[in-house]
Write an enzyme that holds these catalytic residues in place. Structure first.
Site, PDB file in Angstrom:
ATOM      1  N   TYR A   1       2.816   5.561  10.898  1.00 46.20           N
ATOM      2  CA  TYR A   1       2.886   4.697   9.945  1.00 46.20           C
ATOM      3  C   TYR A   1       3.495   3.502   9.401  1.00 46.20           C
ATOM      4  CZ  TYR A   1      -1.954   2.790   8.654  1.00 46.20           C
ATOM      5  OH  TYR A   1      -2.391   1.442   8.645  1.00 46.20           O
TER       6      TYR A   1
ATOM      7  N   TYR B   1      -9.571   5.286   6.484  1.00 41.89           N
ATOM      8  CA  TYR B   1      -9.786   6.086   8.240  1.00 41.89           C
ATOM      9  C   TYR B   1     -11.272   6.994   8.297  1.00 41.89           C
ATOM     10  CZ  TYR B   1      -6.183   3.348   9.914  1.00 41.89           C
ATOM     11  OH  TYR B   1      -5.187   2.287   9.884  1.00 41.89           O
TER      12      TYR B   1
ATOM     13  N   PRO C   1      -5.308  -0.102  18.128  1.00 40.54           N
ATOM     14  CA  PRO C   1      -4.854  -1.535  16.887  1.00 40.54           C
ATOM     15  C   PRO C   1      -4.674   0.117  15.664  1.00 40.54           C
ATOM     16  CG  PRO C   1      -7.129  -1.705  17.337  1.00 40.54           C
ATOM     17  CD  PRO C   1      -6.922  -1.281  18.792  1.00 40.54           C
TER      18      PRO C   1
ATOM     19  N   HIS D   1       0.764  -1.090  -0.458  1.00 40.57           N
ATOM     20  CA  HIS D   1       0.328  -0.072  -0.009  1.00 40.57           C
ATOM     21  C   HIS D   1       0.664   1.414  -0.275  1.00 40.57           C
ATOM     22  CE1 HIS D   1      -4.340  -1.497   1.395  1.00 40.57           C
ATOM     23  NE2 HIS D   1      -3.566  -2.481   0.304  1.00 40.57           N
TER      24      HIS D   1
ATOM     25  N   LYS E   1       0.388  -1.019  15.566  1.00 38.11           N
ATOM     26  CA  LYS E   1       1.219  -0.879  15.904  1.00 38.11           C
ATOM     27  C   LYS E   1       1.703  -1.870  16.615  1.00 38.11           C
ATOM     28  CE  LYS E   1       2.891   2.914  14.063  1.00 38.11           C
ATOM     29  NZ  LYS E   1       2.861   1.946  12.803  1.00 38.11           N
TER      30      LYS E   1
END
Length: 392
Positions: free
Chosen positions: A385, A201, A293, A72, A297
């Site tokens: 991220y 998100y 979550p 991604h 991580k």
């Protein structure tokens, strides 16, 4: 039974540590309380940082990951009816993330161990860690109906939050830091192709939603729900309707629906145990820390822990150097706290607050506006991220 490193826990942390030690010629034994079938099928995380992918490749455990993993290039943020894409390679100088389920990582590592690796005992329940301050710490365990003793030079506690390893630390020298969040995630697996190319998100007044995937044919989605929610109280149609409402934008986009094959509810919490070493007992992964979550991580922190632990043990074995092993806890915790901060910030920014605080809602939108309008702010999110560098 005698070994150099006794590893409690046969999840991804324990298995990867054993693999790295085996490649370095250090003998070890892995004790896993569950059956092989259980550990290969329990659903967990699936988003891998760049460093996690690199670590699995270095361990020779990435053949299927490279063939089947979904690389991604970023994530999508949705709020106020808008969609905003964050391009990770552009923001980080080329770093990406990869979707590859933890269950598949465990299968790959188990297959390698059984084919060529050190002893891996399933159904071996660790009962106690004894004499961790001595040069020969001991793990008492039960296997095939018989209590046995594993004498070690070092013990790695990779047995998760509910394992016994952390309990062997003296109360007087242990410190714990935790935060329980006033909401949970209702997660589903569905046999339907993902409706997106990157993870979504979504923040809204109805609550948070996340669109992820496990493959090109299986979607993984989550809804923010109140604590104490029973997944069985949510009919499939109700779940899909709520997901569609939370992902809605002022553009032509449709959420694909399909058969839901699994439902579960996950409470949200942050937890850190300090220190991560007592004598010759060292903690790694969920045995030492838990993160919500939202920041993806948990698994990645476990991999960074054992990557550092393997380096420390290899340095001690090959050169007699104690530098890394002596600083293991401090080095790990520096990264753990940064990941905990990032996960906390992402969680607070994206979830609707149960008390309906209007000020907090406006602050969330302000944070999201800053990230989507500022390259500097977006680059900070992208760096965290995709994974901060391992401590050296």
């Amino acid at each position: 039974m005698r070994t150099t490193v006794g590893i409690i826990g046969g999840g991804p942390a324990g298995l990867l540590l054993a693999r790295l030690l085996h490649l370095a010629g250090i003998d070890c034994v892995v004790l896993e309380s569950r059956t092989r079938e259980y550990v290969e099928h329990r659903q967990r995380a699936g988003m891998l940082e760049q460093g996690t992918v690199d670590a699995l490749r270095a361990a020779g455990a990435a053949a299927r990951l490279d063939a089947e993993g979904l690389v991604h290039q970023g994530i999508e943020l949705r709020f106020a009816g808008e969609r905003h894409h964050l391009d990770f390679p552009v923001l980080t100088g080329g770093r990406t993330v990869t979707v590859y389920a933890q269950t598949e990582i465990v299968k790959d590592l188990v297959a390698l161990h059984l084919a060529e690796g050190p002893p891996l005992l399933f159904g071996a329940q660790a009962l106690a860690v004894e004499k961790p301050e001595s040069d020969t710490p001991v793990v008492r365990f039960r296997h095939e109906g018989r209590e046995q003793v594993l004498t070690c030079d070092w013990i790695a506690g990779c047995d998760g939050f509910h394992g016994i390893s952390r309990g062997a630390f003296p109360t007087a020298t242990s410190r714990t830091y935790e935060r329980d969040y006033p909401y949970s995630w209702l997660g589903i697996m569905a046999d339907v192709a993902p409706s997106c190319e990157e993870l979504i998100y979504a923040r809204g007044e109805r609550g948070f939603a996340l669109h992820s995937m496990r493959s090109t044919a299986v979607s993984r989605l989550y809804l923010q729900v109140p604590n104490g929610t029973d997944a069985d109280d949510w009919a499939d149609e109700r779940i899909w309707d709520e997901l569609a409402a939370r992902f809605a934008i002022d553009a032509d986009w449709t959420l694909a629906r399909g058969p839901i094959t699994a439902k579960s509810v996950t409470p949200m919490r942050s937890y850190v145990h300090e220190p991560m070493r007592h004598g010759r007992l060292l903690l790694a992964g969920d045995a030492a820390h838990i993160v919500p979550p939202t920041g993806a991580k948990g698994l990645n922190l476990a991999v960074s822990d054992v990557s550092l632990l393997a380096r420390a043990l290899i340095g001690l074995h090959r050169r007699g150097s104690t530098q890394l092993i002596d600083n293991y806890s401090e080095l790990c915790l520096s990264r753990v706290w940064q990941a905990t901060r990032f996960s906390y910030d992402m969680t607070r920014m994206l979830h609707a607050q149960p008390n309906g605080d209007a000020f907090e809602s406006r602050m969330q939108l302000a944070r999201l506006r800053r990230i989507t309008a500022s390259r500097h702010a977006a680059a900070e999110l992208a760096a965290n991220y995709t994974g901060l560098p391992l401590p050296v």
